[in-house]
Write an enzyme that holds these catalytic residues in place. Structure first.
Site, PDB file in Angstrom:
ATOM      1  N   HIS A 104      -6.619  -7.726   0.059  1.00 11.90           N
ATOM      2  CA  HIS A 104      -7.428  -8.746   0.728  1.00 11.90           C
ATOM      3  C   HIS A 104      -8.872  -8.305   0.984  1.00 11.90           C
ATOM      4  O   HIS A 104      -9.680  -9.097   1.475  1.00 11.90           O
ATOM      5  CB  HIS A 104      -6.825  -9.095   2.090  1.00 11.90           C
ATOM      6  CG  HIS A 104      -5.350  -9.259   2.095  1.00 11.90           C
ATOM      7  ND1 HIS A 104      -4.479  -8.206   2.253  1.00 11.90           N
ATOM      8  CD2 HIS A 104      -4.576 -10.353   1.956  1.00 11.90           C
ATOM      9  CE1 HIS A 104      -3.236  -8.644   2.213  1.00 11.90           C
ATOM     10  NE2 HIS A 104      -3.269  -9.949   2.035  1.00 11.90           N
ATOM     11  N   ASN A 153       0.829  -1.209   0.000  1.00 17.26           N
ATOM     12  CA  ASN A 153       0.000   0.000   0.000  1.00 17.26           C
ATOM     13  C   ASN A 153       0.860   1.254   0.000  1.00 17.26           C
ATOM     14  O   ASN A 153       2.013   1.216   0.408  1.00 17.26           O
ATOM     15  CB  ASN A 153      -0.909   0.002   1.237  1.00 17.26           C
ATOM     16  CG  ASN A 153      -2.138  -0.867   1.046  1.00 17.26           C
ATOM     17  OD1 ASN A 153      -2.665  -0.956  -0.049  1.00 17.26           O
ATOM     18  ND2 ASN A 153      -2.588  -1.506   2.108  1.00 17.26           N
TER      19      ASN A 153
END
Length: 452
Positions: A169, A146
């Protein structure tokens, strides 16, 4: 075939991919290169991979290196799972915006914290793309790091032949959450999910041919269920669709829940009886519900618990898990290698996949994987109210990525100014002052070109 794992020194997460490779008969003889900048962490991870191989009775072709060129040379697939900086960086990315009234929870994908994390990560990510273009052109870059949209856009801007794919996820996790809320087996749900990373929506959700949204709206009336997911239920109540990101994290991306103290106390508190405790004894409720700065405070606890867990894993005090993980990366590689159809929500450049969002943005859409590669799905008739929620974030993502690639402070200011939560609480002068302060505080962690 060669698979490279960058950030392989992260023992706990890296082992999921290494184990999945060893469990797949079609991949276990592949050359697998484990790369990390920390020799100690890499050695620990390599040792545990050998322990797992012995338990499984296989002899994988694993090597390890701290050299990026050696790692990517002739690779067919490169998986990135690295972390940049320390918790001290995360602390600055939370505390400095908080001074200006920008109240963040995780600060890893949006907001001032997410943008400056992006600057730290992209400093390491772009050299990986450059090395891949030189030493393994045309390979797949499967990125887990990220901020996903900013990284995907920046890497795609830099890439010429490398196939940039982002993995997250949140869709899988939310699918299980929805199934629990309505009391059905999650494997039997049939869904269509699309949008942008951490703000995609379940456009369709069915069980045995019936729409489960009526059951989900009914579940919202149960205080015990509602209190665990207030923000997501409120978004569903007002916009008609259930989002993919947890209430706490999702509250950072829109201007409705964190711009005033009373709103945070109403929608982002941990109600009595609410718990998200895992097997390691870590209570995640503050982060899942939206308590200010929860990710940073939990990070310290997680780091301590993980360090202790790694010691026990290496000493054999914790049984080796031989079950396949839920991660998509190795399943994607296997599907391509074996020409076996597989579907997953992945992060890719838009280029018209969701026509109502900018073509230069990153979207999260269903993708068909097979021997022909990864084929994203075009989403027709994406609800306009959802596109309206996404667009401010896509503008921020694009400006942040351009600013990172071109080392433009002006672009980074514009990215911060476009962030929905920041815009809800700060004036432009305050945003400029906050951006300047973050640049100064994190100057040792980001590209030197910003300061030339």
């Amino acid at each position: 075939m060669k698979i490279t794992l960058i950030g392989a020194g992260g023992v706990i997460f890296a082992q999921k991919f290494l184990k999945d490779i060893m469990l797949d008969p079609s991949l276990r003889e592949a050359d697998v290169c484990m790369m990390d900048i920390s020799e100690e962490r890499l050695s620990n991870s390599f040792k545990y991979a050998q322990m797992t191989a012995e338990k499984l009775g296989v002899k994988p072709n694993f090597t390890m290196t701290t050299d990026l060129v050696e790692a990517v040379r002739n690779a067919d697939y490169v998986i990135t799972v690295f972390r940049c900086g320390t918790l001290d960086c995360q602390k600055l990315e939370y505390e400095i915006p908080a001074k200006y009234g920008v109240d963040q929870v995780v600060a890893d994908t949006a907001g001032p914290g997410g943008i400056f994390r992006g600057l730290r990560v992209i400093k390491a990510l772009l050299p990986i793309v450059d090395a891949m273009e030189k030493y393994c052109p045309g390979a797949y870059l499967l990125n887990y790091v990220n901020p996903m949209p900013i990284n995907t856009i920046a890497a795609s801007m830099r890439a010429k032949t490398v196939n940039v794919i982002g993995l997250c996820h949140s869709v899988q996790g939310t699918l299980r959450s929805i199934a629990d809320k309505v009391g059905v087996p999650f494997k039997d749900l049939r869904t269509l999910t699309a949008g942008i990373n951490h703000q995609a929506f379940f456009l369709k959700a069915e069980y045995q041919g019936k729409d489960i949204y009526p059951a989900l709206f009914k579940a919202m009336e149960d205080p015990e269920i509602y209190n665990k997911d207030k923000v997501r239920f409120e978004i569903m109540r007002h916009f008609g669709y259930f989002p993919t990101e947890s209430s706490g994290h999702g509250s950072e991306y829109i201007p409705y829940f964190r711009k005033r103290k009373e709103l945070i106390e109403k929608f982002c508190n941990v109600e009595k009886g609410v718990s998200f405790c895992d097997g390691d004894g870590i209570e995640y409720a503050p982060m899942f519900c939206g308590v200010s700065g929860a990710a940073y405070h939990l990070g310290k606890q997680m780091q301590k618990v993980n360090d202790e867990k790694i010691v026990k894993m290496l000493n054999g005090e914790i049984a080796i898990d031989t079950e396949p993980s839920a991660e998509y990366a190795i399943q994607i590689i296997s599907a391509i290698v074996n020409n076996r159809p597989f579907e997953a929500n992945l992060n890719v450049m838009n280029h018209g996949l969701i026509p109502s969002l900018p073509p230069e943005c990153c979207v999260e859409v269903p993708c068909l994987v097979s021997g022909g590669g990864i084929q994203p799905t075009r989403i027709e008739n994406y609800p306009e109210q959802l596109a309206g929620l996404n667009r401010p974030l896509t503008g921020m993502h694009i400006m942040a990525a351009k600013g990172a690639v071109n080392a433009s402070k002006r672009d980074i200011f514009h990215a911060v100014a476009l962030d929905p939560l920041t815009a809800a609480v700060c004036s432009l002068d305050e945003i400029q002052a906050m951006t300047d302060e973050l640049f100064e505080a994190l100057k040792d962690e980001i590209d030197d070109r910003f300061f030339q």
